[in-house]
Write a protein that holds these residues in place. Structure first.
Motif, short mmCIF file in Angstrom:
data_model
loop_
_atom_site.label_atom_id
_atom_site.label_comp_id
_atom_site.label_asym_id
_atom_site.label_seq_id
_atom_site.Cartn_x
_atom_site.Cartn_y
_atom_site.Cartn_z
N ARG A 1 -78.85 69.44 24.59
CA ARG A 1 -79.96 69.94 25.39
C ARG A 1 -80.51 71.25 24.84
O ARG A 1 -81.72 71.49 24.87
CB ARG A 1 -79.52 70.12 26.84
N GLN A 2 -79.63 72.10 24.34
CA GLN A 2 -80.08 73.37 23.78
C GLN A 2 -80.99 73.16 22.59
O GLN A 2 -82.02 73.85 22.43
CB GLN A 2 -78.88 74.23 23.38
N THR B 1 -84.35 71.92 23.91
CA THR B 1 -85.05 73.02 24.58
C THR B 1 -85.74 73.92 23.57
O THR B 1 -86.87 74.39 23.79
CB THR B 1 -84.06 73.83 25.43
N SER B 2 -85.08 74.17 22.44
CA SER B 2 -85.64 75.09 21.44
C SER B 2 -86.92 74.56 20.81
O SER B 2 -87.70 75.33 20.25
CB SER B 2 -84.61 75.35 20.34
N ASP C 1 -90.50 76.09 22.61
CA ASP C 1 -90.83 77.51 22.77
C ASP C 1 -92.35 77.68 22.75
O ASP C 1 -93.05 77.14 21.89
CB ASP C 1 -90.22 78.33 21.63
N LEU D 1 -93.22 73.40 30.34
CA LEU D 1 -92.66 72.10 30.67
C LEU D 1 -93.17 71.60 32.01
O LEU D 1 -93.11 72.32 33.01
CB LEU D 1 -91.13 72.18 30.70
N GLY E 1 -88.90 69.25 33.97
CA GLY E 1 -88.37 69.86 32.77
C GLY E 1 -87.67 68.86 31.87
O GLY E 1 -88.09 67.71 31.75
N ILE E 2 -86.60 69.32 31.21
CA ILE E 2 -85.83 68.46 30.31
C ILE E 2 -84.69 67.83 31.10
O ILE E 2 -83.76 68.51 31.54
CB ILE E 2 -85.27 69.27 29.13
N TYR F 1 -82.62 62.31 26.61
CA TYR F 1 -83.41 63.39 27.20
C TYR F 1 -84.89 63.05 27.13
O TYR F 1 -85.38 62.52 26.13
CB TYR F 1 -83.16 64.71 26.47
N ALA G 1 -88.85 64.81 28.15
CA ALA G 1 -89.59 66.01 28.55
C ALA G 1 -91.07 65.83 28.21
O ALA G 1 -91.42 65.12 27.27
CB ALA G 1 -89.04 67.25 27.84
#
Length: 274
Positions: free
Chosen positions: A228-229, A232-233, A236, A240, A244-245, A267, A269
């Motif tokens: 997930r990290q 998410t990156s 940027d 969202l 979200g994610i 995932y 998004a």
């Protein structure tokens, strides 16, 4: 001309010679989403994936349902009328153009793929809708500049465009390359544009890592799971859309969609360009 609706399409010089004795990425995925454009080698490979990771029996349907909900949201609520679907695979029922044009017939959709198997099917499977446009670009997802330039024949990048990236970034195993692709696409999009992204997860309980290992043993195109990290990156500087994610069944769920008891390691998004 019969092909006028295929604006900007790169046409193959000759019909692709297709080997049906070996599995093909697009056809295996076609089988997993419930399509019929596949052969026994593809079905065998899909069954091997399911044997290694039972959740694979459900990921295709879950991914397809996410695409339907995301495109529906983008047309109905966000007002988007232009779509760039990269790594589309074989067109099947419920493809981006069908969803968008059923709601807003004037929607314009460009599909992108470089698989000769897909190229051999696209003319037969895509159908025009009065008032809208559906075209096809023959390009690799790693060529975002080429994709944008050829898509301009159908889409206006001065207006909002939604880029669909479902089941494609996992086939680009270099994280730096993924960031490059997303940066080029983001910079080409007008304010109010969107991405719709699905990425198989490495950090959700389940057996997706077993499917990854099995796929990478037998396929010429490897895949990469991400946590997930990492996902998410990618976003940027983008906003969202709620929630979200999340795993794809939890992105604006539809009660009519089938639910699976096991964790769904995908995932989803939908980020928006400011």
């Amino acid at each position: 001309m019969a092909d006028e609706w295929l604006e900007g399409t790169a046409r193959p010089a000759r019909k692709a010679r297709i080997d049906t004795s070996v599995p093909n990425v697009a056809r295996v995925w076609n089988y997993l989403v419930g399509g019929r454009d596949n052969f026994e080698a593809d079905r065998k490979a899909a069954r091997q994936l399911i044997g290694a990771a039972p959740v694979m029996e459900h990921v295709g349907v879950a991914s397809r349902a996410f695409t339907r909900r995301a495109v529906t949201y983008l047309v109905r609520e966000a007002g988007v009328r232009q779509f760039l679907d990269i790594g589309t695979g074989l067109p099947t029922a419920g493809s981006t153009h069908e969803i968008a044009q059923a709601i807003a017939p004037a929607s314009r959709v460009v599909y992108v793929d470089n698989d000769p198997v897909v190229l051999s099917h696209v003319r037969a499977l895509l159908r025009p809708v009065p008032g809208g446009a559906t075209s096809y670009v023959d390009a690799d997802a790693r060529e975002p500049g080429k994709i944008i330039e050829e898509a301009r024949a159908t889409l206006s990048f001065g207006d909002p465009v939604a880029v669909i990236l479902v089941d494609i970034l996992n086939f680009i195993t270099d994280d730096a390359e993924v960031r490059f692709i997303l940066a080029v696409l983001r910079d080409a999009l007008a304010s109010g544009s969107y991405l719709a992204v699905m990425q198989p997860a490495s950090d959700i309980d389940g057996d997706m890592p077993a499917a990854e290992r099995r796929w990478n043993q037998v396929a010429s195109t490897p895949v990469a799971l991400r946590d997930r990290q990492q996902v998410t990156s990618w976003f940027d500087g983008l906003d969202l859309v709620e929630p979200g994610i999340v795993t794809v069944p939890d992105w604006r769920p539809d009660p009519a969609d089938p639910r699976v008891a096991m964790p769904m390691p995908l995932y989803g998004a939908v980020p928006r360009r400011r």
